[in-house]
Design a protein around this motif. Structure first.
Motif, PDB file in Angstrom:
ATOM      1  N   THR A 120       0.751  -0.779  -0.048  1.00 32.10           N
ATOM      2  CA  THR A 120       0.055  -0.022  -0.189  1.00 32.10           C
ATOM      3  C   THR A 120       0.854   0.874  -0.237  1.00 32.10           C
ATOM      4  OG1 THR A 120      -0.281  -0.187   2.367  1.00 32.10           O
ATOM      5  CG2 THR A 120      -2.115  -1.283   0.870  1.00 32.10           C
ATOM      6  N   THR A 121       0.688   2.485  -0.416  1.00 35.54           N
ATOM      7  CA  THR A 121       1.407   3.506  -0.412  1.00 35.54           C
ATOM      8  C   THR A 121       0.051   4.524  -0.213  1.00 35.54           C
ATOM      9  OG1 THR A 121       1.888   2.581  -2.838  1.00 35.54           O
ATOM     10  CG2 THR A 121       2.180   5.044  -2.238  1.00 35.54           C
ATOM     11  N   ALA A 122       0.770   5.480   0.845  1.00 32.60           N
ATOM     12  CA  ALA A 122       0.265   6.477   1.793  1.00 32.60           C
ATOM     13  C   ALA A 122       1.136   7.650   0.981  1.00 32.60           C
ATOM     14  CB  ALA A 122      -0.450   6.422   2.905  1.00 32.60           C
ATOM     15  N   THR A 123       0.623   9.018   1.476  1.00 35.56           N
ATOM     16  CA  THR A 123       1.018   9.726   1.329  1.00 35.56           C
ATOM     17  C   THR A 123       1.812  10.806   2.042  1.00 35.56           C
ATOM     18  OG1 THR A 123      -0.711  11.200   1.795  1.00 35.56           O
ATOM     19  CG2 THR A 123       0.091  10.734  -0.981  1.00 35.56           C
ATOM     20  N   ALA A 124       3.027  11.605   2.152  1.00 31.95           N
ATOM     21  CA  ALA A 124       3.386  12.504   3.182  1.00 31.95           C
ATOM     22  C   ALA A 124       4.121  13.527   3.547  1.00 31.95           C
ATOM     23  CB  ALA A 124       4.336  11.165   4.361  1.00 31.95           C
ATOM     24  N   SER A 125       3.999  14.164   4.664  1.00 31.30           N
ATOM     25  CA  SER A 125       4.570  15.925   4.621  1.00 31.30           C
ATOM     26  C   SER A 125       5.252  16.031   5.455  1.00 31.30           C
ATOM     27  CB  SER A 125       3.271  16.516   4.850  1.00 31.30           C
ATOM     28  OG  SER A 125       3.143  16.427   6.688  1.00 31.30           O
ATOM     29  N   LEU A 126       6.372  16.565   5.453  1.00 27.72           N
ATOM     30  CA  LEU A 126       7.479  16.918   5.732  1.00 27.72           C
ATOM     31  C   LEU A 126       7.544  17.937   6.270  1.00 27.72           C
ATOM     32  CD1 LEU A 126      10.627  15.335   2.618  1.00 27.72           C
ATOM     33  CD2 LEU A 126       8.710  13.700   4.978  1.00 27.72           C
ATOM     34  N   SER A 127       8.330  18.526   7.857  1.00 24.16           N
ATOM     35  CA  SER A 127       8.439  19.692   8.502  1.00 24.16           C
ATOM     36  C   SER A 127       9.795  19.461   9.459  1.00 24.16           C
ATOM     37  CB  SER A 127       7.151  19.844   8.855  1.00 24.16           C
ATOM     38  OG  SER A 127       7.114  18.711   9.970  1.00 24.16           O
ATOM     39  N   ASN A 128       9.885  20.570   9.785  1.00 21.93           N
ATOM     40  CA  ASN A 128      10.883  21.224  11.028  1.00 21.93           C
ATOM     41  C   ASN A 128      12.357  20.826   9.861  1.00 21.93           C
ATOM     42  OD1 ASN A 128       9.333  22.191  12.678  1.00 21.93           O
ATOM     43  ND2 ASN A 128       8.965  20.259  12.909  1.00 21.93           N
ATOM     44  N   GLY A 129      12.294  21.341   8.559  1.00 19.43           N
ATOM     45  CA  GLY A 129      13.842  20.423   7.733  1.00 19.43           C
ATOM     46  C   GLY A 129      14.697  21.061   7.962  1.00 19.43           C
ATOM     47  N   ARG A 130      15.668  20.774   7.943  1.00 23.50           N
ATOM     48  CA  ARG A 130      17.391  20.830   8.353  1.00 23.50           C
ATOM     49  C   ARG A 130      18.147  20.395   7.500  1.00 23.50           C
ATOM     50  NH1 ARG A 130      21.992  19.935  11.101  1.00 23.50           N
ATOM     51  NH2 ARG A 130      20.745  18.328  11.781  1.00 23.50           N
ATOM     52  N   LEU A 131      19.054  21.476   6.761  1.00 28.09           N
ATOM     53  CA  LEU A 131      20.133  21.122   5.662  1.00 28.09           C
ATOM     54  C   LEU A 131      21.519  21.923   6.316  1.00 28.09           C
ATOM     55  CD1 LEU A 131      21.484  19.475   3.320  1.00 28.09           C
ATOM     56  CD2 LEU A 131      20.903  20.855   1.968  1.00 28.09           C
ATOM     57  N   ASP A 132      22.787  21.645   6.457  1.00 30.54           N
ATOM     58  CA  ASP A 132      24.138  22.856   6.986  1.00 30.54           C
ATOM     59  C   ASP A 132      24.889  21.512   6.094  1.00 30.54           C
ATOM     60  OD1 ASP A 132      22.256  24.106   9.234  1.00 30.54           O
ATOM     61  OD2 ASP A 132      23.003  22.173   9.863  1.00 30.54           O
ATOM     62  N   VAL A 133      25.539  22.516   5.791  1.00 31.99           N
ATOM     63  CA  VAL A 133      26.580  22.162   4.350  1.00 31.99           C
ATOM     64  C   VAL A 133      28.099  22.917   5.051  1.00 31.99           C
ATOM     65  CG1 VAL A 133      27.444  22.211   2.724  1.00 31.99           C
ATOM     66  CG2 VAL A 133      25.396  22.355   2.063  1.00 31.99           C
ATOM     67  N   ASN A 134      29.433  22.472   5.748  1.00 25.90           N
ATOM     68  CA  ASN A 134      30.038  22.625   6.013  1.00 25.90           C
ATOM     69  C   ASN A 134      31.428  22.046   4.803  1.00 25.90           C
ATOM     70  OD1 ASN A 134      32.831  22.914   7.111  1.00 25.90           O
ATOM     71  ND2 ASN A 134      32.217  22.627   9.328  1.00 25.90           N
TER      72      ASN A 134
ATOM     73  N   PHE B 157      14.305  16.169   9.246  1.00 20.95           N
ATOM     74  CA  PHE B 157      13.294  16.568   9.020  1.00 20.95           C
ATOM     75  C   PHE B 157      12.248  15.149   9.730  1.00 20.95           C
ATOM     76  CE2 PHE B 157      14.079  14.271   4.427  1.00 20.95           C
ATOM     77  CZ  PHE B 157      12.813  13.237   5.130  1.00 20.95           C
ATOM     78  N   ASP B 158      11.055  15.998  10.157  1.00 23.63           N
ATOM     79  CA  ASP B 158      10.344  15.239  10.513  1.00 23.63           C
ATOM     80  C   ASP B 158       8.911  14.540   9.324  1.00 23.63           C
ATOM     81  OD1 ASP B 158      11.155  15.436  12.739  1.00 23.63           O
ATOM     82  OD2 ASP B 158       9.797  16.686  13.282  1.00 23.63           O
ATOM     83  N   LEU B 159       8.573  13.580   9.019  1.00 25.86           N
ATOM     84  CA  LEU B 159       8.234  12.608   8.496  1.00 25.86           C
ATOM     85  C   LEU B 159       6.232  12.647   9.274  1.00 25.86           C
ATOM     86  CD1 LEU B 159       7.899  10.507   5.163  1.00 25.86           C
ATOM     87  CD2 LEU B 159       6.729   9.839   7.390  1.00 25.86           C
ATOM     88  N   THR B 160       5.401  12.815   8.650  1.00 24.59           N
ATOM     89  CA  THR B 160       3.996  12.597   9.321  1.00 24.59           C
ATOM     90  C   THR B 160       3.254  12.363   8.111  1.00 24.59           C
ATOM     91  OG1 THR B 160       4.746  14.728  10.188  1.00 24.59           O
ATOM     92  CG2 THR B 160       1.940  13.615   9.726  1.00 24.59           C
ATOM     93  N   SER B 161       2.494  11.063   8.474  1.00 18.01           N
ATOM     94  CA  SER B 161       1.260  10.356   7.441  1.00 18.01           C
ATOM     95  C   SER B 161       0.705   9.503   8.609  1.00 18.01           C
ATOM     96  CB  SER B 161       2.410   9.099   6.859  1.00 18.01           C
ATOM     97  OG  SER B 161       1.513   8.269   5.929  1.00 18.01           O
ATOM     98  N   LYS B 162      -0.665   9.147   7.695  1.00 19.09           N
ATOM     99  CA  LYS B 162      -1.735   8.969   8.952  1.00 19.09           C
ATOM    100  C   LYS B 162      -1.680   9.688   9.745  1.00 19.09           C
ATOM    101  CE  LYS B 162      -2.762   5.658   5.216  1.00 19.09           C
ATOM    102  NZ  LYS B 162      -2.970   3.793   5.472  1.00 19.09           N
ATOM    103  N   ASP B 163      -1.841  11.028  10.670  1.00 20.09           N
ATOM    104  CA  ASP B 163      -1.982  11.184  11.766  1.00 20.09           C
ATOM    105  C   ASP B 163      -0.103  10.473  12.942  1.00 20.09           C
ATOM    106  OD1 ASP B 163      -3.744  13.009  11.674  1.00 20.09           O
ATOM    107  OD2 ASP B 163      -5.042  11.011  12.106  1.00 20.09           O
ATOM    108  N   GLU B 164       1.050  10.111  11.909  1.00 21.92           N
ATOM    109  CA  GLU B 164       1.850   9.588  13.010  1.00 21.92           C
ATOM    110  C   GLU B 164       3.014  10.365  12.625  1.00 21.92           C
ATOM    111  OE1 GLU B 164       2.366   5.027  13.876  1.00 21.92           O
ATOM    112  OE2 GLU B 164       1.508   4.859  11.538  1.00 21.92           O
ATOM    113  N   SER B 165       4.027  10.530  13.005  1.00 22.79           N
ATOM    114  CA  SER B 165       5.167  11.200  12.874  1.00 22.79           C
ATOM    115  C   SER B 165       6.040  10.820  13.250  1.00 22.79           C
ATOM    116  CB  SER B 165       5.086  12.400  13.393  1.00 22.79           C
ATOM    117  OG  SER B 165       4.362  13.241  13.010  1.00 22.79           O
TER     118      SER B 165
END
Length: 468
Positions: free
Chosen positions: A370-384, A394-402
């Motif tokens: 099965t396939t479910a869509t997900a949303s991403l939040s609190n993303g961070r990308l740091d390059v040295n 990042f935080d991934l949220t799908s079907k009320d689970e993070s």
């Protein structure tokens, strides 16, 4: 006791030989080639389990029972382990091929197309499944490379639930797919590697290691016969002779000589004064307009549809104009033409997430997914730039689970981001990305990872420098 064991072993061996069945027929052989310990002969049958061997100049073409094709090129050892076909109940069909070393080509027959879930092609380090396919494989004891001629394949290393003794394709987080639309690419897997790697087939593909003969059947030939399908034929010599004779007997008609054309000298009037010679009029000098070259950009998105979400990129068309950097699952990452990116020597920079597209897949086994869509939040990308490293999360949220996901890896001089191998660890990602100077500084990466034993993620993200 010893006598009893010998009798038991003899009975088991006889039973095994009794159940060995014909798997196909040799339709062409050249050079040094053997079936077990006897010379390979055209029209001879090949039984299940028999070892097939070719020398430095050897080729064997086998037509399988369901009109498929199994070709061994020089310096190759292989066997048709199982070729059981059940025409009335295709789900009972069982087909397994094994390439021990060298280069071989497998073209799916009619039975395979009806029972793809029961087809397996093993190498010492990989399990290969098909989608109704024509493909070539190179292998030694530590490395396998697979290229697709038509259709598609799925490749996985032997680990976890994917065993050498299993049947059918191994599909999961560690598997990778390749289709014929991905021209110029192959999948490579090495012993101990977590998942196959997508790479260019230039100079290292199976056809480079052991090229096909000119008479090897074409990928889209109209079915197999008992002889090679694409033999190069010289023009008929009688036709050549007739053509030469026809040219020789053409009547030669004598031609009258044509006198040369003589142009009379111009008549000059003694009282005429020649026109004055004026200097040429030169056009004004216009300084060239220098157009600054734009920076190379980034393009990413779905090259395969995911549930109701359609494709975003035509992989074949986009490869004709942009550089393909990576493919992960259903997502591809390109670098568009432009000024080459050169990473700085020191300093660091932070990025904020600008866009994302992600999905969660749940595997219940036996092809049930099965396939479910997900949303991403609190993303961070740091390059040295000083240490040539990056870190992202990042935080991934799908079907009320993070779920929290993270990755880190290396930065190359041309701006590529190479993530460390997640090795199936929950909450860790495999990342392939790139930096660009476009729009003052952007980045993007595609990723896959694991939530738990059943659930995996796949997606892509784009980023912009903070405070922009």
């Amino acid at each position: 006791m010893l006598r009893k064991l010998l009798v038991t072993a003899s009975i088991a061996l006889c039973a095994q030989l009794a159940h060995a069945a014909e798997a196909g027929k040799i339709i062409f052989v050249a050079g040094m080639a053997q079936v077990v310990d006897r010379p390979a002969l055209q029209d001879a049958a090949v039984q299940e389990g028999e070892l097939l061997t070719t020398g430095a100049d050897g080729f064997i073409y086998i037509k399988t029972l369901d009109n498929g094709l199994f070709i061994l090129r020089p310096n190759t050892r292989a066997r048709i382990v199982t070729y059981h076909i059940d025409a009335k109940t295709p789900e009972n069909t069982r087909i397994k091929l094994e390439l021990l070393s060298g280069v071989a080509r497998s073209k799916s027959g009619d039975a395979v197309k009806l029972a793809r879930q029961n087809f397996r092609f093993n190498t010492p380090v990989a399990a290969i499944g098909v989608r109704g396919t024509d493909f070539t494989v190179f292998t030694d004891q530590d490395t396998s490379r697979v290229a697709v001629i038509s259709g598609g394949i799925v490749v996985s290393g032997f680990a976890g639930a994917c065993s050498r003794e299993g049947a059918g394709p191994c599909e999961g987080m560690a598997s990778r797919e390749l289709s014929a639309s991905q021209r110029g690419l192959l999948l490579q897997i090495q012993r101990g590697q977590g998942a196959p790697q997508l790479m260019s087939s230039a100079n290292v593909g199976p056809d480079n290691i052991a090229p096909p003969r000119s008479d090897e059947p074409l990928a889209k030939s109209g079915g197999m016969t008992n002889a090679p399908a694409a033999i190069v034929v010289e023009p008929n010599l009688d036709a050549k002779k007739n053509e030469s004779l026809a040219q020789a007997v053409v009547p030669r008609v004598p031609q009258e000589p044509v006198p040369p054309v003589v142009t009379p000298p111009p008549v000059v009037d003694p009282g005429h004064k020649p026109d004055p010679v004026l200097p040429p009029v030169l056009p004004p000098v216009v300084p060239p307009v220098i157009v600054p070259q734009k920076d190379s950009g980034i393009l990413w998105g779905r090259w395969q549809s995911v549930g109701p979400s359609p494709t975003m990129i035509d992989l074949t068309e986009e490869r004709s104009r942009s550089e393909l950097l990576a493919v992960k699952g259903n997502f591809a990452l390109f670098r568009t033409p432009g000024k080459e990116y050169v990473a700085r020597e020191n300093g660091s920079v932070g990025f904020s997430m600008a866009a994302s597209d992600a999905y969660v897949y749940t595997d219940y086994g036996y092809g049930n997914r099965t396939t479910a869509t997900a949303s991403l939040s609190n993303g961070r990308l740091d390059v040295n730039f000083g240490s040539k490293t990056f870190a992202t999360s990042f935080d991934l949220t799908s079907k009320d689970e993070s779920f929290k996901f993270q990755a880190q890896g290396a930065l190359s001089a041309d701006g590529r981001l190479y993530g460390e191998n997640a090795n199936g660890r929950a909450g860790h990602m495999n990342v392939d990305g790139v930096l660009s100077n476009e729009k003052g500084g952007t980045a993007a990466y595609i990723f896959d990872g694991r939530i738990d034993a059943r659930r995996t993620i796949n997606g892509g993200t784009s980023w912009r420098i903070k405070n922009q």
